[in-house]
Design an enzyme around this catalytic site. Structure first.
Site, mmCIF file in Angstrom:
data_model
loop_
_atom_site.group_PDB
_atom_site.id
_atom_site.type_symbol
_atom_site.label_atom_id
_atom_site.label_comp_id
_atom_site.label_asym_id
_atom_site.label_seq_id
_atom_site.Cartn_x
_atom_site.Cartn_y
_atom_site.Cartn_z
ATOM 1 N N GLY B 7 36.918 44.158 44.247
ATOM 2 C CA GLY B 7 38.380 43.999 44.209
ATOM 3 C C GLY B 7 38.956 44.912 43.146
ATOM 4 O O GLY B 7 38.781 44.664 41.956
ATOM 5 N N GLY B 9 42.191 45.766 42.460
ATOM 6 C CA GLY B 9 43.601 45.624 42.123
ATOM 7 C C GLY B 9 43.753 45.606 40.615
ATOM 8 O O GLY B 9 42.840 45.979 39.876
ATOM 9 N N ALA B 10 44.906 45.138 40.143
ATOM 10 C CA ALA B 10 45.168 45.139 38.704
ATOM 11 C C ALA B 10 44.095 44.362 37.942
ATOM 12 O O ALA B 10 43.589 44.820 36.908
ATOM 13 C CB ALA B 10 46.552 44.525 38.441
ATOM 14 N N GLY B 12 40.880 43.530 38.754
ATOM 15 C CA GLY B 12 39.559 44.160 38.758
ATOM 16 C C GLY B 12 39.503 45.392 37.862
ATOM 17 O O GLY B 12 38.549 45.571 37.090
ATOM 18 N N LYS B 184 45.531 24.270 35.306
ATOM 19 C CA LYS B 184 46.279 25.475 35.660
ATOM 20 C C LYS B 184 47.208 25.188 36.849
ATOM 21 O O LYS B 184 48.319 25.710 36.925
ATOM 22 C CB LYS B 184 45.346 26.651 35.960
ATOM 23 C CG LYS B 184 46.115 27.974 35.932
ATOM 24 C CD LYS B 184 45.277 29.225 35.980
ATOM 25 C CE LYS B 184 46.195 30.452 35.802
ATOM 26 N NZ LYS B 184 45.606 31.684 36.323
ATOM 27 N N ASN B 188 50.941 26.210 38.061
ATOM 28 C CA ASN B 188 51.068 27.083 39.230
ATOM 29 C C ASN B 188 51.763 26.411 40.418
ATOM 30 O O ASN B 188 52.546 27.051 41.119
ATOM 31 C CB ASN B 188 49.686 27.567 39.684
ATOM 32 C CG ASN B 188 49.214 28.788 38.910
ATOM 33 O OD1 ASN B 188 49.998 29.454 38.238
ATOM 34 N ND2 ASN B 188 47.929 29.074 38.979
ATOM 35 N N ASN B 192 54.931 28.737 40.603
ATOM 36 C CA ASN B 192 54.691 29.736 41.652
ATOM 37 C C ASN B 192 55.367 29.300 42.947
ATOM 38 O O ASN B 192 55.951 30.122 43.657
ATOM 39 C CB ASN B 192 53.181 29.918 41.882
ATOM 40 C CG ASN B 192 52.538 30.783 40.802
ATOM 41 O OD1 ASN B 192 52.788 30.580 39.624
ATOM 42 N ND2 ASN B 192 51.743 31.748 41.201
ATOM 43 N N SER B 255 53.162 35.154 39.666
ATOM 44 C CA SER B 255 52.396 36.131 40.446
ATOM 45 C C SER B 255 52.568 35.926 41.954
ATOM 46 O O SER B 255 52.567 36.887 42.724
ATOM 47 C CB SER B 255 50.921 36.070 40.070
ATOM 48 O OG SER B 255 50.407 34.778 40.349
ATOM 49 N N GLU B 267 48.471 33.099 48.046
ATOM 50 C CA GLU B 267 47.321 32.186 48.105
ATOM 51 C C GLU B 267 47.760 30.735 48.364
ATOM 52 O O GLU B 267 47.518 29.842 47.552
ATOM 53 C CB GLU B 267 46.535 32.273 46.802
ATOM 54 C CG GLU B 267 45.901 33.642 46.589
ATOM 55 C CD GLU B 267 45.661 33.976 45.128
ATOM 56 O OE1 GLU B 267 44.520 34.286 44.771
ATOM 57 O OE2 GLU B 267 46.638 33.916 44.342
#
Lengths: 303, 303
Positions: B7, B9-10, B12, B184, B188, B192, B255, B267
């Protein structure tokens, strides 16, 4: 009958136009469409035939109308701040006031301001669209369920119902206005609400998605529980009936979504806020309604 | 340590880049950025100083990497369908797998597919932004909370935690991964979720609106009740702490809202679906979470 119509959107023009067409003496309070309607009249494209009323009694101020026998409120509940001021000049001691607003609270609001007048609530089951100044399209005839604020139906209300029927408006008169309002909420709360909150979707999307349809049922259950806690009785079979009815409507756009997309105010307090407050007052927890209401308040702000 | 990053993306690039910078032997599985990163390396603009890694070991197939000591999963949970296939070639009998995914279920998913490997979950409290191929911006250093699937922390996990700390990643190692995941979620799930469902709003709008902030608290209460029913303990003071923390973050874009606006998959199952299912399994009613989940599923579909 001498009739004044406050609110010249699709609902006001359609109901007023039908009443004028059968000979009633109808007076319209107009705003932006004043010139167009004075010049071209009202045109209705209805499912039982189109008609044109070339001469319409239109006014810019309700003082010019004066007291009427029947005042019909066809403004949205979101305009209730200015309603008493618009209404007062056409209300005399014997004027009956019929509100055609959605949701809860309009009859209570009017009774507080006009305590000695006969206050009626009419729930419109109809699909109307204003397609231009003075021009309204009607897709199926629909009906009105009408009742009296605070009690069973009086002879005068029955006469008004008969007049509406003569105008082709298919009016049923009921002894329990509050029950009718809550039964209409059983549909409006989930379908008007989810159509906005789920990202501007038509009712077939709600019916077709297992999760959303389950949520619609959950909201209906909360509304029925609230109605029950408030002393009314709505059979739970009513939920299945509403789901079946909605399935038969296909790709239908609820009126609140139409308002939302046109950037007009949405009746968030009348349809979701007031039922929530009444449920909470009755000691009931209605968390799905609460969640939907709080989202809609933000989604529909600044309109 | 021989490390493979799945992965790019930012997340990884940032974690892998930091590990390479302190001398670890890092291998990146790349996709669209392969050419750009092979040519220009990785550039990190970090709050503790910028750095550039001109030479990066990048690959298009994980077979070319082969088994590593530590495999880091920096793909979203929404890509889990292809994850086992990408991961298998770099997982040998002694490979530890660290998943940096959001929500619930990633460690369980990995344990099912790699039952004899050490599976770690790392919760990233950080704000990263991929601004171009191989280029990542980091706004505050942040931290990782890391734990082991299925039990207390082993010496090996502690060593991995120490390596992450040497790379400046501020890693806390905890004996209860599941509790950390649910804590968390307390943040979230409401922030989110409401940031999308309330019409693409930043956290200050949620905190600033009495109704939405009350709804955020209601969702937090449901998550804590679910965690309690599942045998964990989260103090209710945690809610006030999260509200205060969020207030201090100002106009923050969660995010999931960033993904939503970029039309990337959100997600939904990991953050809302799986907690809902676990709560229902535990016999709990979580109607606000249910309502939010069902709306998000539709709002985030087709991405």
């Amino acid at each position: 009958m001498n009739i004044g119509i406050i609110g010249a959107g699709a609902v006001g023009l359609y109901y007023g136009g039908r009443l004028q067409r059968v000979g009633e003496d109808v007076h319209f309070l107009l705003k932006s469409d004043f010139d167009a309607i004075r010049e071209n009249g009202i045109r209705i494209r209805a499912s039982d035939g189109n008609f044109h009323l070339p001469n319409v009694q239109g006014y810019l101020k309700s003082e010019e109308i004066g007291p009427v026998d029947l005042a019909i409120v066809a403004l949205k509940a979101t305009s209730n701040e200015i309603l008493p001021e618009l209404l007062a000049p056409i209300v005399g001691p014997d004027t009956a006031i019929l509100s055609l607003q959605n949701g809860l609270g309009d009859d209570v609001f009017l009774k507080e301001r006009f305590p000695s007048n006969l206050i009626l609530g009419g729930l419109c089951f109809i699909c109307l669209n204003r397609v231009g100044p003075g021009m309204v399209e009607n897709y199926h005839l629909g009906s009105i369920a009408m009742g009296e604020h605070g009690g069973p139906v009086s002879p005068r209300t029955k006469l008004i119902g008969e007049m509406l029927n003569r105008a082709g408006l298919n009016c049923r008169v009921s002894d329990d206005l509050r029950l009718m309002q809550w039964k209409k909420l059983v549909w409006n709360v989930p379908f008007n609400g989810l159509s906005i909150a789920a990202g501007e979707v038509t009712t077939d999307v709600i019916i077709g998605d297992e999760g959303l349809c389950g949520l619609a049922r959950g909201l209906m259950e909360e509304i029925i529980a609230a109605a029950t806690a408030l002393g009314m009785e709505i059979d739970r079979d009513f939920i299945d009936e509403q789901i079946d009815l909605t399935r038969s409507m296909g790709e239908y756009k609820p009126s609140s979504l139409v308002d939302f997309q046109a950037e007009r105010p949405v009746e968030v307090e009348a349809i979701w806020g007031e039922p929530l407050r009444q449920a909470v007052q009755a000691g009931l927890d209605v968390p799905k309604l609460e969640t939907l209401y709080r989202l809609l308040r933000i989604l529909c702000r600044d309109r």
